[in-house]
Design an enzyme around this catalytic site. Sequence first.
Site, short mmCIF file in Angstrom:
data_model
loop_
_atom_site.label_atom_id
_atom_site.label_comp_id
_atom_site.label_asym_id
_atom_site.label_seq_id
_atom_site.Cartn_x
_atom_site.Cartn_y
_atom_site.Cartn_z
N ASP A 1 0.88 -1.17 0.00
CA ASP A 1 0.00 0.00 0.00
C ASP A 1 0.92 1.22 0.00
O ASP A 1 1.57 1.51 1.00
CB ASP A 1 -0.89 -0.03 1.25
CG ASP A 1 -1.69 1.27 1.44
OD1 ASP A 1 -1.67 2.14 0.54
OD2 ASP A 1 -2.33 1.41 2.50
N GLU B 1 -7.35 0.34 -4.55
CA GLU B 1 -7.35 0.30 -3.09
C GLU B 1 -8.67 -0.23 -2.51
O GLU B 1 -8.65 -1.10 -1.62
CB GLU B 1 -7.01 1.69 -2.52
CG GLU B 1 -5.52 2.00 -2.70
CD GLU B 1 -5.15 3.47 -2.54
OE1 GLU B 1 -5.99 4.25 -2.04
OE2 GLU B 1 -4.02 3.84 -2.91
N ASP C 1 -12.87 5.56 2.73
CA ASP C 1 -11.44 5.67 3.06
C ASP C 1 -11.09 7.10 3.44
O ASP C 1 -10.98 7.98 2.58
CB ASP C 1 -10.63 5.21 1.82
CG ASP C 1 -9.11 5.27 2.05
OD1 ASP C 1 -8.67 5.86 3.07
OD2 ASP C 1 -8.37 4.75 1.21
#
Length: 615
Positions: free
Chosen positions: A19, A180, A202
């Site tokens: 990530d 993501e 998010d």
Amino acid sequence: MNPVFQIDFGAEERVVGIDLGTTNSLVAYMDLTHPSVIPGEDGDRLVPSVVSLGRGGEIIVGNQARKLLIHESSRTVYSIKRLMGKGIADVEGELKLFPFHVAEGSESVIRVSLGEKTFTPPEISAMILRQLKKNAEAHLGEPVTKAVITVPAYFNDAQRQATKDAGRIAGLEVLRLVNEPTAAALAYGLDKRKQGIVAVYDLGGGTFDISILKLHDGIFEVLATNGDTHLGGDDIDNLLIRIGLEDLLSEWGEDLSQDGEAVQLLRRAVIEAKERLSFAPSADIVFELRGRAFTRTITREVFEKLIVDIVNRTLGPCRACLADAGVTPERIDEVVLVGGSTRIPMVRAAVETLFRAKPHTDLNPDEVVALGAAVQAGILSGHVEDQLLLDVTPLSLGIEIMGGVVSQLIHRNSAIPASATQTFTTGVEGQRNVLIHVVQGERELVKDCRSLARFDLNGIPPLPAGMPRIEVRFLIDANGILSVTARDARTGVEQTVEIKPSYGLTDAQVEAMVEESIVNAEADFRARQVAEARVEADAILAATDKAKQSDAYLELSDRERKDISAAINMLLLAYHSDDHLIIREQIEKLNAATMALAENMMNTAVGRALKGKKI
Ligand code: ADP
Ligand code: MG
């Protein structure tokens, strides 16, 4: 459907999941059956996405670099993700917010200066990736050369390409870029559901993203994304800093707002208090500056009053995203929380109220994307067997051929990666270049489809119409990037473009395009037949015109020449009919009338010109 993973990635080599975040980055791997985050040298699992160039020329990454933001601000950079895949013109608004110097490189490539050196954003991201690679190698005790990296769902082709470049510079083969939100859903094993709609909320340090995914048989499809590129934990920190500075002014009688070191120390203090407040009813902001101390207690109640506006700013994009996806909140089956700032109880409550579903919170919200990347990495390296993660193309892809008609190469809902090749030819005598017009959609005519790209293939040797062979190849890679290559088979000259077909399309738009094609199917079919008949009419008219200049024409009888003229006139009359049968009837008549002429000619361009699809 074809399985996606036909490629043999070699014997058992481990693939890690990364990530690469705006604020923090992480690396994770598949540990037998579970994904697991790999800690760094200092034991921290989060590596701050901060890079500094030391005085000795050494590269410093993570917590160490973050400390240097105060005293070495001209040699330290953060939030580099915001500059990935961008040109100077794209980031002018952004630059005001960056204290570090950005130098324009050649061809408008951004170069960020760190002390006496300058680097491109992918080079700086590569420094973060190299650190993660090193952490993984130390932890696993083996070399790591392959990775899956996550990117925001809205990243365009240039941003995705820049991320892949960063991987390559860091010595990592990037097997796949994963969105993501898809990674977050994978971390929770939501791909095991038969079907459903998943909202991924998010809220990180500096950005807010909301994505709505649709799941069918293990396939994740991004229906819509929305968000705010300047909304996150940083805004909360800045608010608390402002209040802290006011308090210090009244308590110490000193304005510290221009004192860089004081502000950075205060930032540290408020972040600590903010993060504790997610778990405790109150927390202290403890600030020490050059031997003096200041403490202020803040309760969760007061904190929530302060941040309510920031939390509410996330709701507008959520509603817009629902609307784009064409779903009501009741239709959301699962909600996944991502990003450190979703630990704040008030944020969780707001999300639950909006989507009317209890969000998943079992995994650490700042680790969930990396964990999902590791699951995907496990699939790719063969460590996870029973999962097949497929992506599909939402709309058909093709090129424009003569008459404004679409020739489809890849059909909608094809599993990716996918490829297709078709051969085309020219429609005009002596044509030296062809325009390749790449389109997307389900309709028969180009004007009803979405135009993706146009490019020229030049340098075709002049030949009669219908003679050249132009091979057009479509290739969609696993990241959804389409490359189109046109090649002249005779000379081998070729031209390629790369496109991200799904970029900028919401699912609502995709659905509308598909629906329109169904509604208009019959009319479209007729329009296509007419367009094709006219292309044939053009070809035979042009060929007849040319034949009339030849000696063979003079050898015909008066009667034969009269018949040809009459057939030409009839075809010209029929040409504008919207019934293809009427046009075709006259084409046949002209064909019959020119039969003897065609036979008389050695080089019968008439017949040949009618073979093959013409671009
Ligand atoms: P990004 O995806 O932007 O790299 P992260 O998901 O790592 O960012 O989130 C970082 C943000 O989360 C920071 O603003 C940090 O202060 C915040 N954060 C982390 N833990 C907590 C917590 N316990 N309570 C509130 N905010 C937190
Ligand atoms: Mg993130």
